[in-house]
Scaffold this motif. Structure first.
Motif, PDB file in Angstrom:
ATOM      1  N   GLU A  84       0.756  -1.227   0.038  1.00  0.00           N
ATOM      2  CA  GLU A  84      -0.073  -0.008   0.067  1.00  0.00           C
ATOM      3  C   GLU A  84       0.815   1.273  -0.028  1.00  0.00           C
ATOM      4  OE1 GLU A  84      -3.711   0.803   0.211  1.00  0.00           O
ATOM      5  OE2 GLU A  84      -3.158  -1.415  -0.794  1.00  0.00           O
ATOM      6  N   LEU A  87       2.546   1.637  -3.359  1.00  0.00           N
ATOM      7  CA  LEU A  87       1.404   2.107  -4.337  1.00  0.00           C
ATOM      8  C   LEU A  87       0.973   3.562  -4.228  1.00  0.00           C
ATOM      9  CD1 LEU A  87      -0.952  -1.051  -4.638  1.00  0.00           C
ATOM     10  CD2 LEU A  87       0.764  -0.194  -6.296  1.00  0.00           C
ATOM     11  N   ASN A  88       1.024   3.891  -2.737  1.00  0.00           N
ATOM     12  CA  ASN A  88       0.697   5.197  -2.602  1.00  0.00           C
ATOM     13  C   ASN A  88       1.638   6.049  -3.038  1.00  0.00           C
ATOM     14  OD1 ASN A  88      -1.125   7.367  -1.795  1.00  0.00           O
ATOM     15  ND2 ASN A  88      -0.159   7.209   0.512  1.00  0.00           N
ATOM     16  N   SER A  91       4.599   6.381  -8.293  1.00  0.00           N
ATOM     17  CA  SER A  91       3.376   6.359  -9.199  1.00  0.00           C
ATOM     18  C   SER A  91       4.225   5.456 -10.218  1.00  0.00           C
ATOM     19  CB  SER A  91       3.096   7.790  -9.541  1.00  0.00           C
ATOM     20  OG  SER A  91       4.150   8.461 -10.205  1.00  0.00           O
ATOM     21  N   ARG A  94       3.227   1.821  -9.365  1.00  0.00           N
ATOM     22  CA  ARG A  94       1.878   1.661  -9.598  1.00  0.00           C
ATOM     23  C   ARG A  94       1.457   1.363 -10.892  1.00  0.00           C
ATOM     24  NH1 ARG A  94      -2.478   3.716  -6.290  1.00  0.00           N
ATOM     25  NH2 ARG A  94      -4.513   3.755  -7.347  1.00  0.00           N
ATOM     26  N   ASN A  95       2.007   2.421 -11.783  1.00  0.00           N
ATOM     27  CA  ASN A  95       1.672   2.193 -13.267  1.00  0.00           C
ATOM     28  C   ASN A  95       2.312   0.957 -13.985  1.00  0.00           C
ATOM     29  OD1 ASN A  95       0.416   4.621 -13.187  1.00  0.00           O
ATOM     30  ND2 ASN A  95       2.065   5.885 -13.956  1.00  0.00           N
ATOM     31  N   HIS A 144      -5.537   0.716  -2.064  1.00  0.00           N
ATOM     32  CA  HIS A 144      -4.897   1.204  -3.123  1.00  0.00           C
ATOM     33  C   HIS A 144      -4.781   0.127  -4.100  1.00  0.00           C
ATOM     34  CE1 HIS A 144      -3.617   4.978  -2.160  1.00  0.00           C
ATOM     35  NE2 HIS A 144      -3.370   4.755  -0.902  1.00  0.00           N
ATOM     36  N   VAL A 148      -5.794  -0.529  -8.340  1.00  0.00           N
ATOM     37  CA  VAL A 148      -5.063  -1.117  -9.062  1.00  0.00           C
ATOM     38  C   VAL A 148      -5.675  -2.195  -9.901  1.00  0.00           C
ATOM     39  CG1 VAL A 148      -2.800  -2.612  -9.653  1.00  0.00           C
ATOM     40  CG2 VAL A 148      -2.727  -0.497  -8.035  1.00  0.00           C
TER      41      VAL A 148
END
Length: 190
Positions: A84, A87-88, A91, A94-95, A144, A148
């Motif tokens: 988490e 991901l927070n 970026s 996350r992408n 998060h 996703v």
């Protein structure tokens, strides 16, 4: 007197020459200033391009080294909190995670959601979660990682609604305890 006339004539000639050369000097100075401004502009653009190239190269190398599967499946709350935070705050990670998870999806929406959940969540962790956090469980929909999953599913199933995506996930989370019990029975038989 002829010398004075000559001096006056030469001074008036130099005055005329000076007046004639003044517009030319202004023209040359204007052109030099214009040239200098253009060179400065080119230099700024060159620096921006070099900076962009170095950032793109760094991001490309960073993407090559990101292996989201090394952290999966999430088995403990500590693993989940670590994910988490990643991901927070990151970026790029996350992408890249969304991009890599898209490869797991298929044409069937329900199957895509279940495949993603199996890869991301271990049953030991899934038993602690429900979609809205009912029955003294944690709220999965606020995580998060949930966002996703939704993003990854929507890459292939563009028009899928939140409800269509959440329905198989809700069921999958609700049956986590049964899956754990089956695993335990199967491992006892072996």
């Amino acid at each position: 007197m002829p010398i004075q006339l000559k001096n006056k004539a030469s001074s008036s000639n130099s005055l005329i020459n000076k007046q004639e050369s003044e517009p030319y000097e202004r023209f040359v100075i204007h052109k030099l200033i214009s040239l200098e401004l253009k060179l400065n502009s080119i230099e700024r653009c060159q620096k921006l391009i070099l900076k962009k190239i170095s950032i793109d190269t760094f991001e490309a190398k960073e993407k090559e080294t990101i292996d989201i599967y090394q952290d999966l499946p999430l088995k403990t709350e500590t693993d989940l909190q670590s994910m988490e935070n990643k991901l927070n705050n990151d970026s790029l990670y996350r992408n890249e995670m969304v991009k890599q998870l898209v490869h797991v999806t298929c044409q069937d929406l329900r199957t895509s959601c279940i495949r993603l959940m199996k890869i991301i969540f271990a049953n030991e962790l899934a038993v602690n979660y429900s979609w809205y956090g009912a029955k003294k469980k944690e709220n999965f929909s606020k995580l998060h990682i949930c966002k996703v999953i939704m993003s990854a599913v929507r890459k292939l199933h563009i028009n899928a609604t939140d409800e269509q995506i959440s329905a198989p996930i809700k069921i999958w989370l609700a049956h986590a305890k049964e899956r754990m019990q089956r695993q335990t029975l199967n491992s006892e038989k072996d």
